[in-house]
Design an enzyme around this catalytic site. Sequence first.
Site, mmCIF file in Angstrom:
data_model
loop_
_atom_site.group_PDB
_atom_site.id
_atom_site.type_symbol
_atom_site.label_atom_id
_atom_site.label_comp_id
_atom_site.label_asym_id
_atom_site.label_seq_id
_atom_site.Cartn_x
_atom_site.Cartn_y
_atom_site.Cartn_z
ATOM 1 N N SER A 108 0.818 -1.222 0.000
ATOM 2 C CA SER A 108 0.000 0.000 0.000
ATOM 3 C C SER A 108 0.852 1.273 0.000
ATOM 4 O O SER A 108 0.345 2.352 -0.298
ATOM 5 C CB SER A 108 -0.956 0.002 1.196
ATOM 6 O OG SER A 108 -0.231 -0.174 2.394
ATOM 7 N N ASP A 333 -3.355 5.984 11.729
ATOM 8 C CA ASP A 333 -2.429 5.522 10.688
ATOM 9 C C ASP A 333 -1.139 6.332 10.744
ATOM 10 O O ASP A 333 -1.110 7.499 10.355
ATOM 11 C CB ASP A 333 -3.094 5.645 9.302
ATOM 12 C CG ASP A 333 -2.222 5.079 8.178
ATOM 13 O OD1 ASP A 333 -1.055 4.729 8.445
ATOM 14 O OD2 ASP A 333 -2.711 4.998 7.034
ATOM 15 N N HIS A 336 1.146 5.138 6.496
ATOM 16 C CA HIS A 336 1.011 5.764 5.173
ATOM 17 C C HIS A 336 1.219 7.264 5.295
ATOM 18 O O HIS A 336 1.521 7.775 6.372
ATOM 19 C CB HIS A 336 -0.369 5.433 4.592
ATOM 20 C CG HIS A 336 -0.595 3.965 4.466
ATOM 21 N ND1 HIS A 336 -1.259 3.232 5.424
ATOM 22 C CD2 HIS A 336 -0.207 3.091 3.512
ATOM 23 C CE1 HIS A 336 -1.275 1.948 5.060
ATOM 24 N NE2 HIS A 336 -0.638 1.839 3.906
#
Length: 357
Positions: A108, A333, A336
């Site tokens: 990702s 998160d 990312h």
Amino acid sequence: MGTLGSIAIAVLVLVLQHDRVHGKHAYEKLNKCDIYQGSWVYDDSYPLYDSSLCNFIENAFNCQKNGRPDKHYLKYRWQPSSCKLPRFDVEDLLERLRNKRIMFVGDSLSLNQWQSLTCMVHAASPQSEYTIERTGSISTMKFLSHNASLMLQRNAFLVDIVEERQGWVLKLNSIDHNDQKAWKDSDVLIFNSWHWWLHTGRKQPWNFIQDGDNLHEDMDRLVAYEKALKTWARWVDKNVDPTKTKVFYQSFSPTHWNSTGWGYPEGKNCSSETQPLIAPPYPRSRHPAELIVERVLSNMSKPVGLLNVTALSRLRKDAHPSIYGIGGHHGMDCSHWCLAGVPDTWNNLLYAELIRI
Ligand SMILES: *[C@@H]1O[C@H](CO)[C@@H](O)[C@H](O)[C@H]1NC(C)=O
Ligand SMILES: *[C@@H]1O[C@H](CO)[C@@H](O)[C@H](O)[C@H]1NC(C)=O
Ligand SMILES: *[C@@H]1O[C@H](CO)[C@@H](O)[C@H](O)[C@H]1NC(C)=O
Ligand SMILES: *[C@@H]1O[C@H](CO)[C@@H](O)[C@H](O)[C@H]1NC(C)=O
Ligand SMILES: *[C@@H]1O[C@H](CO)[C@@H](O)[C@H](O)[C@H]1NC(C)=O
């Protein structure tokens, strides 16, 4: 032709020559420059695009849309210490990619970077027609004006992961099930793999690791990673035609889950971080995964560029989605990156690599 005409042409020639000399000089400087050593500087002209104009960004990276209140993190430009990073020139990039394919292969974080690149290109020419399609694990955004394909292959481990009688098996020595044709057909390949090697429990997608004839229930993850990277390296050495395909490996993207890594007491994660670090907080040894990558690349016979982004990204504790990713206020998160943001810089560095002579 009159005298004035000749003078005009002579001046034009001089200007062109001057430009060429200047341009060449800049390239020579860029060639010798370690573009990954430098610092983040505040630049009011940043970000490179307005994320609200890029309606295909995944929610998980769309921090402003998800209500992130601060904007300071958008305003940092990477400045190498010994040269200028070339401006990201979309027209030039599209020209270089005319009738070609550039493909990110990885997890990702590769998705994060692919989306950043598509936004950077789309934002610079919003009227350009494009198509987006997904076939199996491959997503392709094509800019029709140049027939240029910007592609992503979701592939967390690079080596094979196969369902067999005994369960899912991660095969460190084999890479046969991957879409090798898509790799061979690409003109630029950017590989990345790391984060999934660490997953355990419910996030671990395999039941066994196969190394040679041995099936293990688990093993040292760094050892497994190095064996897999060697398998990948053998594939590249055997199959890539360097006159067609440029290959890069991107060093891993650091996370900010644990503030001891940036010199604060333990217990903080990236939430409510709004400023980058100026410099690494204390002398720290490099992560063993970085050393594995460099060791494997240095023993390859085909040229593979290292996109050495780990250290520069480590300074950006401020640039993760934190609660402004897909999880909203229930998730967090620190792995990312918000878009616009740090992956735009990775792409600017990639662009610099592509134009180096
Ligand atoms: C468009 O690009 C693809 C590569 O993505 C290439 O195979 C194809 O030949 C190109 N089409 C034309 C009309 O040049
Ligand atoms: C944070 O890192 C420190 C130092 O490496 C370690 O001792 C600690 O257990 C870590 N905390 C968490 C929650 O992972
Ligand atoms: C992150 O830090 C915040 C604030 O300290 C805390 O409330 C939250 O539980 C932490 N989340 C995770 C997943 O560590
Ligand atoms: C380097 O590559 C050669 C041939 O591909 C291989 O036999 C050797 O084991 C590799 N050495 C290391 C240190 O990876
Ligand atoms: C990558 O960056 C690190 C940290 O700046 C540096 O120590 C290392 O030498 C670089 N690796 C290469 C191959 O240039």
